[in-house]
Design an enzyme around this catalytic site. Structure first.
Site, PDB file in Angstrom:
ATOM      1  N   TYR A   1      58.906-111.447 -54.955  1.00 28.07           N
ATOM      2  CA  TYR A   1      58.931-112.718 -55.391  1.00 28.07           C
ATOM      3  C   TYR A   1      59.198-113.250 -57.088  1.00 28.07           C
ATOM      4  O   TYR A   1      59.557-113.863 -57.501  1.00 28.07           O
ATOM      5  CB  TYR A   1      57.799-114.307 -55.171  1.00 28.07           C
ATOM      6  CG  TYR A   1      58.011-115.074 -56.133  1.00 28.07           C
ATOM      7  CD1 TYR A   1      58.991-116.322 -56.004  1.00 28.07           C
ATOM      8  CD2 TYR A   1      56.733-115.119 -57.548  1.00 28.07           C
ATOM      9  CE1 TYR A   1      58.275-117.556 -56.524  1.00 28.07           C
ATOM     10  CE2 TYR A   1      57.295-116.206 -58.272  1.00 28.07           C
ATOM     11  CZ  TYR A   1      57.339-117.162 -57.424  1.00 28.07           C
ATOM     12  OH  TYR A   1      57.196-118.180 -58.576  1.00 28.07           O
TER      13      TYR A   1
ATOM     14  N   SER B   1      58.938-117.416 -64.402  1.00 25.42           N
ATOM     15  CA  SER B   1      57.671-117.283 -63.975  1.00 25.42           C
ATOM     16  C   SER B   1      56.863-116.490 -65.305  1.00 25.42           C
ATOM     17  O   SER B   1      58.075-115.063 -65.185  1.00 25.42           O
ATOM     18  CB  SER B   1      57.853-116.857 -62.795  1.00 25.42           C
ATOM     19  OG  SER B   1      56.435-116.906 -62.321  1.00 25.42           O
TER      20      SER B   1
ATOM     21  N   GLY C   1      59.559-130.132 -58.604  1.00 25.76           N
ATOM     22  CA  GLY C   1      60.365-130.733 -58.396  1.00 25.76           C
ATOM     23  C   GLY C   1      60.293-131.856 -58.089  1.00 25.76           C
ATOM     24  O   GLY C   1      60.935-133.105 -58.662  1.00 25.76           O
TER      25      GLY C   1
ATOM     26  N   GLY D   1      64.373-128.560 -53.992  1.00 24.02           N
ATOM     27  CA  GLY D   1      63.209-128.187 -53.930  1.00 24.02           C
ATOM     28  C   GLY D   1      62.381-129.478 -55.053  1.00 24.02           C
ATOM     29  O   GLY D   1      61.106-129.607 -54.804  1.00 24.02           O
ATOM     30  N   ALA D   2      63.375-130.430 -54.878  1.00 23.39           N
ATOM     31  CA  ALA D   2      62.671-131.361 -55.093  1.00 23.39           C
ATOM     32  C   ALA D   2      61.704-132.423 -53.877  1.00 23.39           C
ATOM     33  O   ALA D   2      60.534-133.296 -54.747  1.00 23.39           O
ATOM     34  CB  ALA D   2      63.606-132.488 -55.801  1.00 23.39           C
TER      35      ALA D   2
ATOM     36  N   GLY E   1      55.475-130.464 -54.763  1.00 19.82           N
ATOM     37  CA  GLY E   1      55.296-129.859 -56.509  1.00 19.82           C
ATOM     38  C   GLY E   1      55.628-130.071 -57.240  1.00 19.82           C
ATOM     39  O   GLY E   1      56.125-131.101 -57.283  1.00 19.82           O
TER      40      GLY E   1
END
Length: 388
Positions: free
Chosen positions: A263, A214, A87, A81-82, A85
């Protein structure tokens, strides 16, 4: 120059030198096209599109000074996920040190290339490789492609996540699992398990495997008590495959689907997985396993599927009311710390930062630190991803 590439249909041309059969074989694997069909086309041949075009040393290669003394080689870190955001911010922070080569493991090659260029990441400091965590076959293909690229693996960051807070009906991965848990937990679980061997083979002084946590998955915090609260129950929904047709798409077996809870539940899974990895492998391998909450990145694209009013009000609320706002750049530096800072080598830790941006070991909720639930989650997850 070492291969730092992704093979794209639009970049096919005839190489002047090299093993054409091997190149065709690699292209067939990446494009998921049978090799026989590729070889039936007489005019087809390929070249690799180099992401890093500047002359650079092979990522992870050992170097030596003029007097022959070895120096610490450049580390290689894979970040999922780079492309945006947290990442992307972490990838930029690590690449800018010159001490790390970043493998940006992402679903969209062109988006990632544009993002890296827009962030000002230097050519030669990163490699883009395709990874779709919503497909277990794609995870396995990524691992194969990474190994064939010939780079060591010194750190793995499981960062990518899907968040669909307003969803009231589930969507599913290529393997038929509810999307949030399938991507955030199961895809990363398989990736981490498959790349453990590569981390063990690394000669880097401090090897690390990091899974993003999280605050919303921790019910011992104020944010973790905002409904819907995270909770895995007895894992009956996960054990049933999260299919949704004849069972539940929720981990706890709830009949109704709630995207926000899905999530939060996936983040509990992430934190439990980190601790189980620590219990099973740290003493034997010396690998550092860690999780973290870098702060509230209120402007991140993670909230893109939330209602417009929330996206408008949430950033100023975090900046001026809770004072919990953290910029993407700052959060990226914090994640980069967990990857590379010599003072953060303790394994099994959930890292957080105070108002002075100083790191500290945070406490997980009772459920997010339950060793028996972690063991059960591990065993069910192994079955779902085909490792048991």
């Amino acid at each position: 120059m070492a291969l730092q590439a992704a093979l794209l249909p639009s970049t096919l041309s005839v190489p002047k030198k090299g093993n054409l059969a091997a190149v065709v074989k690699d292209t067939a694997a990446f494009l998921s096209v049978p090799q026989k069909k590729l070889l039936q086309v007489p005019s087809l041949s390929v070249r690799a599109q180099a992401v890093a075009t500047a002359p650079v040393a092979t990522p992870g290669a050992s170097t030596a000074t003029k007097d022959g003394k070895k120096t610490l080689r450049q580390g290689v870190v894979v970040i999922t996920g780079a492309s945006s955001g947290l990442g992307l911010a972490a990838a930029k922070a690590l690449a800018e040190t010159g001490k790390w080569h970043v493998v940006m493991a992402c679903r969209d090659f062109l988006k990632t290339a544009k993002a890296a260029k827009g962030a000002g990441m230097a050519e030669g400091s990163y490699t883009i490789m395709h990874l779709d965590l919503a497909s277990l076959d794609s995870v396995r293909q990524f691992v194969d492609n990474f190994r064939r690229a010939g780079m060591p693996l010194d750190s793995l960051v499981c960062n990518a996540a899907i968040y669909r807070p307003t969803a009231r009906t589930p969507t599913f991965t290529a393997d038929g699992y509810e999307m949030s848990v399938g991507v955030n937990h199961l895809g990363h679980f398989l990736l981490a398990r498959l790349l453990l061997d590569d981390l063990q083979k690394s000669d880097y002084p401090s090897r690390r495997l990091i899974i993003l946590g999280s605050i919303t998955g921790n019910t011992n915090t104020l944010a973790g008590n905002i409904p819907p609260k995270a909770g895995l129950g007895d894992l009956r929904g996960l054990a049933g495959g999260l299919r949704g047709q004849n069972g539940s798409a929720m981990i706890d077996g709830s009949e109704s689907f709630d995207g926000a809870k899905a999530y939060k539940d996936s983040k509990i899974c992430n934190m439990l997985t980190m601790q189980e990895l620590h219990r099973r492998y740290h003493e034997e391998t010396g690998i550092t396993f860690a999780s973290l909450y870098p702060g509230c990145i209120a402007t991140t694209g993670l909230f893109r599927e939330h209602i417009p009013l929330f996206r408008l009000l949430f950033p100023p609320f975090q900046k001026f009311i809770t004072k919990g706002f953290v910029s993407e750049a700052e959060s990226g530096k914090r994640l980069a710390q967990v990857v590379s800072d010599p003072s953060l080598t303790k394994s099994g830790v959930y890292w957080s930062w105070n108002k002075d941006s100083a790191s500290f070991e945070n406490q997980l909720s009772q459920e997010a630190s339950d060793p028996e639930k972690a063991r059960k989650l591990w065993e069910i997850s192994e079955k779902l991803v085909g490792l048991a």
